[in-house]
Design a protein around this motif. Structure first.
Motif, PDB file in Angstrom:
ATOM      1  N   LYS A   1      34.553  43.925  27.196  1.00 32.01           N
ATOM      2  CA  LYS A   1      33.606  42.354  27.504  1.00 32.01           C
ATOM      3  C   LYS A   1      33.675  42.400  29.171  1.00 32.01           C
ATOM      4  O   LYS A   1      34.040  42.491  30.076  1.00 32.01           O
ATOM      5  N   VAL A   2      32.455  41.025  29.516  1.00 29.14           N
ATOM      6  CA  VAL A   2      32.073  40.988  30.338  1.00 29.14           C
ATOM      7  C   VAL A   2      32.908  39.218  30.454  1.00 29.14           C
ATOM      8  O   VAL A   2      32.553  38.654  30.162  1.00 29.14           O
ATOM      9  N   VAL A   3      33.215  38.952  32.158  1.00 29.03           N
ATOM     10  CA  VAL A   3      33.995  37.952  32.656  1.00 29.03           C
ATOM     11  C   VAL A   3      32.865  37.580  33.877  1.00 29.03           C
ATOM     12  O   VAL A   3      33.370  38.786  34.771  1.00 29.03           O
ATOM     13  N   THR A   4      33.115  35.962  33.983  1.00 30.47           N
ATOM     14  CA  THR A   4      32.261  35.989  35.469  1.00 30.47           C
ATOM     15  C   THR A   4      33.354  34.582  35.690  1.00 30.47           C
ATOM     16  O   THR A   4      32.583  33.200  35.896  1.00 30.47           O
ATOM     17  N   PRO A   5      35.140  34.755  35.752  1.00 26.99           N
ATOM     18  CA  PRO A   5      35.323  33.355  36.261  1.00 26.99           C
ATOM     19  C   PRO A   5      35.377  32.789  37.353  1.00 26.99           C
ATOM     20  O   PRO A   5      34.949  33.586  37.948  1.00 26.99           O
ATOM     21  N   GLN A   6      35.686  31.479  38.289  1.00 27.55           N
ATOM     22  CA  GLN A   6      36.103  31.475  39.231  1.00 27.55           C
ATOM     23  C   GLN A   6      37.400  32.011  39.639  1.00 27.55           C
ATOM     24  O   GLN A   6      37.005  32.520  41.066  1.00 27.55           O
ATOM     25  N   LEU A   7      38.180  31.998  38.759  1.00 22.48           N
ATOM     26  CA  LEU A   7      39.607  33.248  39.488  1.00 22.48           C
ATOM     27  C   LEU A   7      39.406  34.038  38.921  1.00 22.48           C
ATOM     28  O   LEU A   7      39.764  34.115  37.437  1.00 22.48           O
ATOM     29  N   TYR A   8      39.724  35.442  39.319  1.00 23.52           N
ATOM     30  CA  TYR A   8      40.331  37.081  38.614  1.00 23.52           C
ATOM     31  C   TYR A   8      41.324  37.502  38.764  1.00 23.52           C
ATOM     32  O   TYR A   8      41.571  37.471  40.214  1.00 23.52           O
ATOM     33  N   ILE A   9      42.124  37.274  38.306  1.00 26.52           N
ATOM     34  CA  ILE A   9      43.707  38.166  39.143  1.00 26.52           C
ATOM     35  C   ILE A   9      43.324  38.921  38.611  1.00 26.52           C
ATOM     36  O   ILE A   9      44.286  39.096  37.266  1.00 26.52           O
ATOM     37  N   ALA A  10      43.854  40.496  39.351  1.00 26.16           N
ATOM     38  CA  ALA A  10      43.926  41.786  38.185  1.00 26.16           C
ATOM     39  C   ALA A  10      45.335  42.291  39.017  1.00 26.16           C
ATOM     40  O   ALA A  10      45.484  42.539  40.307  1.00 26.16           O
ATOM     41  N   CYS A  11      46.011  42.632  37.839  1.00 25.77           N
ATOM     42  CA  CYS A  11      47.664  42.859  37.874  1.00 25.77           C
ATOM     43  C   CYS A  11      47.453  44.372  37.221  1.00 25.77           C
ATOM     44  O   CYS A  11      47.146  45.147  35.936  1.00 25.77           O
ATOM     45  N   GLY A  12      47.867  45.208  38.840  1.00 20.89           N
ATOM     46  CA  GLY A  12      48.519  46.893  38.237  1.00 20.89           C
ATOM     47  C   GLY A  12      46.767  47.129  37.725  1.00 20.89           C
ATOM     48  O   GLY A  12      47.360  48.196  36.343  1.00 20.89           O
ATOM     49  N   ILE A  13      45.748  47.166  37.831  1.00 23.56           N
ATOM     50  CA  ILE A  13      44.277  47.137  37.686  1.00 23.56           C
ATOM     51  C   ILE A  13      43.809  48.007  39.043  1.00 23.56           C
ATOM     52  O   ILE A  13      44.215  47.790  40.357  1.00 23.56           O
ATOM     53  N   SER A  14      44.076  49.531  38.529  1.00 23.39           N
ATOM     54  CA  SER A  14      43.604  50.385  39.493  1.00 23.39           C
ATOM     55  C   SER A  14      42.245  49.280  40.307  1.00 23.39           C
ATOM     56  O   SER A  14      41.620  50.201  41.503  1.00 23.39           O
ATOM     57  N   GLY A  15      41.146  49.237  39.812  1.00 18.05           N
ATOM     58  CA  GLY A  15      39.946  49.252  39.847  1.00 18.05           C
ATOM     59  C   GLY A  15      38.820  50.578  39.702  1.00 18.05           C
ATOM     60  O   GLY A  15      38.077  50.743  39.933  1.00 18.05           O
ATOM     61  N   ALA A  16      38.812  50.776  38.728  1.00 14.40           N
ATOM     62  CA  ALA A  16      37.718  51.627  38.047  1.00 14.40           C
ATOM     63  C   ALA A  16      36.913  51.535  37.387  1.00 14.40           C
ATOM     64  O   ALA A  16      36.305  50.292  37.474  1.00 14.40           O
ATOM     65  N   ILE A  17      35.441  52.431  38.542  1.00 12.88           N
ATOM     66  CA  ILE A  17      34.209  51.771  38.016  1.00 12.88           C
ATOM     67  C   ILE A  17      33.621  50.573  36.325  1.00 12.88           C
ATOM     68  O   ILE A  17      33.316  49.683  36.415  1.00 12.88           O
ATOM     69  N   GLN A  18      34.159  51.642  35.924  1.00 12.49           N
ATOM     70  CA  GLN A  18      34.418  51.087  34.014  1.00 12.49           C
ATOM     71  C   GLN A  18      34.762  49.580  34.000  1.00 12.49           C
ATOM     72  O   GLN A  18      34.587  48.313  32.709  1.00 12.49           O
ATOM     73  N   HIS A  19      35.799  49.486  34.596  1.00 16.68           N
ATOM     74  CA  HIS A  19      36.773  47.804  34.621  1.00 16.68           C
ATOM     75  C   HIS A  19      35.871  47.027  35.342  1.00 16.68           C
ATOM     76  O   HIS A  19      35.612  45.948  35.667  1.00 16.68           O
ATOM     77  N   LEU A  20      35.372  47.152  36.376  1.00 17.16           N
ATOM     78  CA  LEU A  20      34.321  46.286  37.729  1.00 17.16           C
ATOM     79  C   LEU A  20      33.851  46.230  36.898  1.00 17.16           C
ATOM     80  O   LEU A  20      32.834  44.895  37.215  1.00 17.16           O
ATOM     81  N   ALA A  21      33.081  46.804  35.884  1.00 25.51           N
ATOM     82  CA  ALA A  21      31.644  46.154  35.586  1.00 25.51           C
ATOM     83  C   ALA A  21      31.691  45.229  34.739  1.00 25.51           C
ATOM     84  O   ALA A  21      30.645  44.061  34.309  1.00 25.51           O
ATOM     85  N   GLY A  22      32.832  44.878  34.462  1.00 25.19           N
ATOM     86  CA  GLY A  22      33.241  43.762  33.142  1.00 25.19           C
ATOM     87  C   GLY A  22      33.975  42.805  34.215  1.00 25.19           C
ATOM     88  O   GLY A  22      34.255  40.998  33.444  1.00 25.19           O
ATOM     89  N   MET A  23      33.882  42.331  35.429  1.00 27.68           N
ATOM     90  CA  MET A  23      34.352  41.360  36.591  1.00 27.68           C
ATOM     91  C   MET A  23      33.895  41.062  37.952  1.00 27.68           C
ATOM     92  O   MET A  23      35.029  39.988  38.862  1.00 27.68           O
ATOM     93  N   SER A  24      33.260  42.367  38.241  1.00 25.61           N
ATOM     94  CA  SER A  24      32.896  42.516  39.927  1.00 25.61           C
ATOM     95  C   SER A  24      32.596  40.652  39.741  1.00 25.61           C
ATOM     96  O   SER A  24      32.650  40.658  40.766  1.00 25.61           O
ATOM     97  N   GLN A  25      31.942  39.823  38.822  1.00 29.79           N
ATOM     98  CA  GLN A  25      30.546  39.140  39.074  1.00 29.79           C
ATOM     99  C   GLN A  25      31.354  38.048  39.515  1.00 29.79           C
ATOM    100  O   GLN A  25      31.251  36.808  39.212  1.00 29.79           O
ATOM    101  N   SER A  26      32.753  38.393  39.315  1.00 34.35           N
ATOM    102  CA  SER A  26      34.141  36.634  39.540  1.00 34.35           C
ATOM    103  C   SER A  26      33.758  36.382  40.379  1.00 34.35           C
ATOM    104  O   SER A  26      33.427  36.277  41.635  1.00 34.35           O
ATOM    105  N   ARG A  27      34.332  34.756  40.840  1.00 37.52           N
ATOM    106  CA  ARG A  27      33.617  33.596  41.585  1.00 37.52           C
ATOM    107  C   ARG A  27      34.693  34.413  43.126  1.00 37.52           C
ATOM    108  O   ARG A  27      34.616  34.518  44.021  1.00 37.52           O
TER     109      ARG A  27
END
Ligand code: FAD
Length: 330
Positions: free
Chosen positions: A263-289
């Motif tokens: 899913k693609v999400v754009t919440p006001q706040l995104y808290i990533a816990c124990g996630i390395s930040g692979a480009i495929q993950h960023l594609a779904g959350m990097s626009q979060s506020r």
């Protein structure tokens, strides 16, 4: 410039989705002071309060198609309902949410009416005259393009949830509250029918519309490891998401996966816990506020997109955050 705008007010599980109000807010701005905003409500057992909620937020006319064939999403039935509204209103533009239903329906309507279609809009730049810029992300959010429609009508636009300001009751202003009327809808033969819906995810908030998302990755280590994340999400009134590695490992359901193939999400706040930040993950959350990353590796790429980074063990940090949120809120 005044326009007539039609909004598809999507319902889910018998309730109006928030993106319907976001599309309505955009419609009100596009219509202009002297323009008209119409909304379509389709379903089986449509509540009068839903029509009233749309009217209270600036819909001049709400067109209601209430029929058993519209109980679950069926492309032929919804296309017929929306087509009846298009024929009745003859709008300059149709706005839908960029949801599963909106993504399926919008190109069908555009094709049926020879309309231009711009999908997944995250911002609208309305200047004077006809030059309206529709901003949409490209390449999984690494770039944006500004598109506009060539002369001619109508336009079909889908708006990404959680990006445009929703219509508020004040937006109706002195317009008088609007009216509601039944749509001349004749159910077409359905080529397929929904016989049942099997729910995979818990009854949590819709990830795409949640204001706060707390996500866990491989660093969460187990299904039980998601419990502290759930507690933090509950304390913040948010939803839980996950990386694909966490889903692949069986820690949580694929319905929670965020990213290129999730899913693609754009919440006001995104808290990533124990996630390395692979480009495929960023594609779904990097626009979060606002993005907060918690990772014990100070060199994890997720810190490159985070507004706030906490280098530490998530099993220590997350419970501390939850306790602090509960303390502040009590
Ligand atoms: P890892 O990369 O293993 O990172 C785990 C992180 O946890 C590490 O940074 C580590 O330092 C940290 N950590 C470990 N223990 C702790 C602790 N106790 N406290 C704090 N931090 C800790 N991935 C997606 O997420 N979504 C997608 O949609 C997606 N689609 C893909 C599509 C394709 C075609 C491909 C090839 C891959 C896709 N992936 C997707 C996978 C992606 O490439 C990564 O493998 C995945 O995102 C990694 O997930 P992760 O960050 O949870 O795991």
């Amino acid at each position: 410039m005044s326009r007539t705008i039609l909004v598809f007010a999507e319902r889910r599980d018998g309730q109006l989705r928030r993106v319907a109000f976001e599309a309505l807010g955009a419609a009100r701005r596009l219509a202009g002071e002297d323009g008209a905003v119409h909304a379509v409500l389709a379903g089986s057992g449509v509540a009068a309060e839903d029509a009233a909620a749309l009217q209270a937020r600036g819909a001049d006319v709400v067109h209601i198609a209430d029929d058993p064939s519209l109980k679950d999403y069926a492309p032929e039935a919804y296309l017929a309902a929306l087509g009846a509204a298009m024929d009745a209103v003859r709008p300059d533009a149709l706005l839908l949410g960029h949801t599963g239903v909106g993504r399926d329906l919008a190109p069908r309507v555009a094709a049926a009416y020879g309309a231009g279609h711009i999908a997944d809009v995250t911002a609208i730049e309305a200047s004077s005259g006809d030059d309206i810029g529709f901003i949409r992300p490209l390449y999984a959010g690494k770039a944006f393009e500004r598109r506009s429609f060539a002369p001619g009508r109508p336009w079909v636009v889908t708006v990404r949830p959680n990006n445009l300001p929703p219509a508020e009751p004040a937006d109706a202003g002195a317009r008088g509250g609007g009216s509601a009327q039944a749509l001349a809808y004749a159910p077409p033969p359905l080529l397929t029918a929904v016989r049942g819906v099997l729910r995979r995810a818990s009854g949590q908030l819709d990830l795409a519309e949640a204001d706060v998302v707390v996500s866990g990755g491989r660093g969460v280590r187990s299904a039980a490891g998601f419990e502290p994340l759930r507690a933090l999400a509950d304390a913040l009134g948010g939803a839980v998401g996950a990386s694909r590695a966490a889903c692949d490992a069986g820690y949580c359901d694929y319905a929670l996966q965020i990213g290129q193939t999730g899913k693609v999400v754009t919440p006001q706040l995104y808290i990533a816990c124990g996630i390395s930040g692979a480009i495929q993950h960023l594609a779904g959350m990097s626009q979060s506020r606002t993005i907060i990353a918690i990772n014990k590796d100070p060199d994890a790429p997720i810190f490159g997109v985070a507004d706030y980074g906490i280098v530490g063990d998530l099993f220590e940090v997350v419970p501390l955050l939850t306790a602090e949120v509960l303390r502040v809120r009590s």
